[in-house]
Design a protein around this motif. Structure first.
Motif: not given
Lengths: 356, 183
Positions: A141, A146-147, A149-150, A173, A283
């Motif tokens: 991410p 993204e962190a 969602d992933m 992050t 990604i």
């Protein structure tokens, strides 16, 4: 999708895991990811899950192994040197084909290193997170959205292949804050159904199901051939990358995670100054998105600038292997906890670009 | 429009909270993009503490920046370390109760805030960070002031509701100083 909430990276990861149905977390404190266990320690009792602070990383990772074997969606997190301590159990997760999610909030290394952000575990993450040559899908991410969602997605991937999945983050992050819209929480019924679907779960003496190792050469080779086929298939089915302004680009800047985030703003600045620059951002860093580089028009390309928080470069090695001399591959790097600045990437790009 | 800010001081001065109040307000009450990145030493109190805040109308790239258009310094080491990070035309908010130095450069706006003294007069030295945050909002107008007050009630008042009046007074005093300096 819910309203956006201003969250810390560590909290976003932990909350997303709970929402994905994670009901077991074991870990051992290490900066810069201490907010993950702290969050789980508050949150797990609210959803009937288990939070355990192990007596060490080794113990925590082995607790993860056992929890995964019970069919429960399970997770651990650590940072760099802590992940090294966990590598035995991670290898065993791969041996036993058990689904689990591991998060690495990378910090400076080697050894105990620094508590500041880095990306120095790339090679370890993508190629050798333990003995035996197994691989994991590695999600990378670059924003807190993204962190979240992933992390959520990582549990589905782990169950899909019944295999450990790594979320490769960094101290940046983990500690920064940003608005995040959390994915939908799975209901108790959904969480129970996921667990019930894992019919391979060992049930002890009663049914004579236990985890077992393959210790003979020939059957182990057969197993490893099957695994190799799985890794190979990932290269077409599980590969993911982002392309940004690559169409007419004469220079590509490439990186993952936090470095790519900084690089993206540099691409915008360079475009404003008239440079035809684009971005390729994996990604997922394993499987490596070779396709993104294969489709480039090397005739008009002046080069590819890889940026990462690692000296010597690690990500750039994979890029060089794909590019295979078709264009120069340069680097803009920082290491040990130093965070590469937008200025440094900008200057390296201008130098590599040459005359406007 | 992109507003970049470094808040810097000692651990315990409320540097992070000052930055966070601004960020929560931006996230929860406006359409702006916002990032917050903390950086601190291993000490709980007395160590260095600073945070990077970026508020913008577009997606934010680097959350940690080495040029800023706003700098809030709570102590002398922070003043010395960060004053050259300010872009020409940038705004320097100085906690003059602690920082006796003044910049030699003349291409920046200096907003002097006697935050420590004001905070003690209001009844709690702890609220000096809100005086500073108020001065920033008053001078720059980046965020809606009343929304900031609501954020202070929501985030800080949740645990210590009895501090609400002092916190509000501190922020409003800062606003006043910031607005006066703008003229």
């Amino acid at each position: 999708m819910q309203e956006k909430k201003f969250m810390k990276g560590c909290e976003a990861v932990a909350e997303a895991a709970v929402r994905a149905g994670c009901r077991f977390y074991a870990g051992y404190p290490i900066t810069p990811q201490n907010d993950v266990p702290e969050y789980f320690s508050r949150r797990m009792p609210q959803v009937g899950g288990v939070f355990l602070q192990g007596e060490s990383e080794v113990a925590s990772a082995n607790m993860l192994l056992a929890a995964a074997a019970s069919g429960t969606r399970a997770m651990t997190t650590s940072s760099s040197c802590g992940i090294s301590l966990m590598s035995e159990a991670i290898s065993w997760l791969a041996m036993h084909h058990l689904p689990a999610v591991i998060g690495n909030f990378q910090r400076g290394g080697p050894g105990i290193g620094s508590i500041q952000p880095s990306q120095q575990d790339y090679t370890q993450a993508t190629k050798a997170s333990g003995n035996g040559g197994f691989q994991m899908i590695v999600l990378a991410p670059s924003t807190l959205q993204e962190a979240a969602d992933m992390t959520y997605e990582a549990f589905d991937l782990a169950d899909k292949y019944s295999f450990p999945v790594l979320v490769l983050l960094d101290g940046f992050t983990g500690t920064m804050m940003e608005p995040v819209a959390m994915p939908e929480a799975k209901s108790d019924e959904e969480v129970a159904a996921i667990k019930a679907s894992k019919t391979w779960v060992p049930r002890g003496r009663e049914k004579d199901h236990t985890l077992h190792n393959i210790t003979d050469g020939a059957p182990l080779q057969e197993r490893n051939i099957r695994e190799a086929e799985m890794y190979e298939a990932w290269k077409t089915t599980e590969v993911k990358w982002e392309e940004y302004l690559t169409e007419d680009a004469e220079l590509i800047i490439s990186g993952y995670g936090i470095a790519a985030r900084i690089a993206k703003s540099v691409v915008n600045d360079l475009r404003k100054a008239g440079y035809k620059v684009g971005l390729i951002r994996p990604i997922r860093v394993n499987p490596f998105p070779a396709q993104a580089f294969e489709k480039l028009n090397y005739e008009k390309l002046r080069g590819i600038l890889c940026t990462e928080l690692s000296i010597p470069a690690q990500y750039a090695v994979d890029v060089r292997n794909v590019v295979h001399g078709r264009t120069p591959v340069g680097t803009a790097l920082s290491s040990g906890g130093e965070i590469i600045t937008a200025d440094a990437i900008y200057e390296a790009a201008v130098e590599m670009y040459g005359k406007l | 429009m992109k507003t970049t800010l470094i808040c810097a001081g000692f651990g315990g001065q409320g540097v992070m909270v000052a930055g966070q109040i601004l960020c929560y307000t931006a996230c929860e009450t406006t359409d702006k993009f916002v990032t917050f990145f903390p950086s601190y030493g291993v000490e709980m109190r007395g160590g260095t503490a600073n945070c990077y805040v970026v508020i913008g109308d577009e997606e934010i790239g680097a959350p940690m920046v080495n040029h800023v258009n706003n700098l809030m310094v709570f102590n002398t080491p922070s003043f010395e370390k960060f004053v050259d990070y300010l872009e020409p035309g940038g705004n320097l908010f100085i906690n003059t109760s602690v920082v006796k130095e003044r910049p030699t450069r003349t291409d920046i706006n200096v907003i002097e805030v006697d935050a420590g003294t004001i905070a003690i007069e209001l009844g709690s030295s702890k609220c000096l960070n809100l005086v500073m945050a108020g001065a920033f909002v008053g001078y720059t107008g980046v965020l809606p002031e009343e929304n900031c007050v609501q954020t202070i009630f929501k985030k800080l008042g949740a645990k210590r509701p009895e501090m609400n009046p002092i916190n509000e007074a501190a922020f409003r005093k800062g606003l006043e100083i910031g607005k006066a300096a703008r003229k």
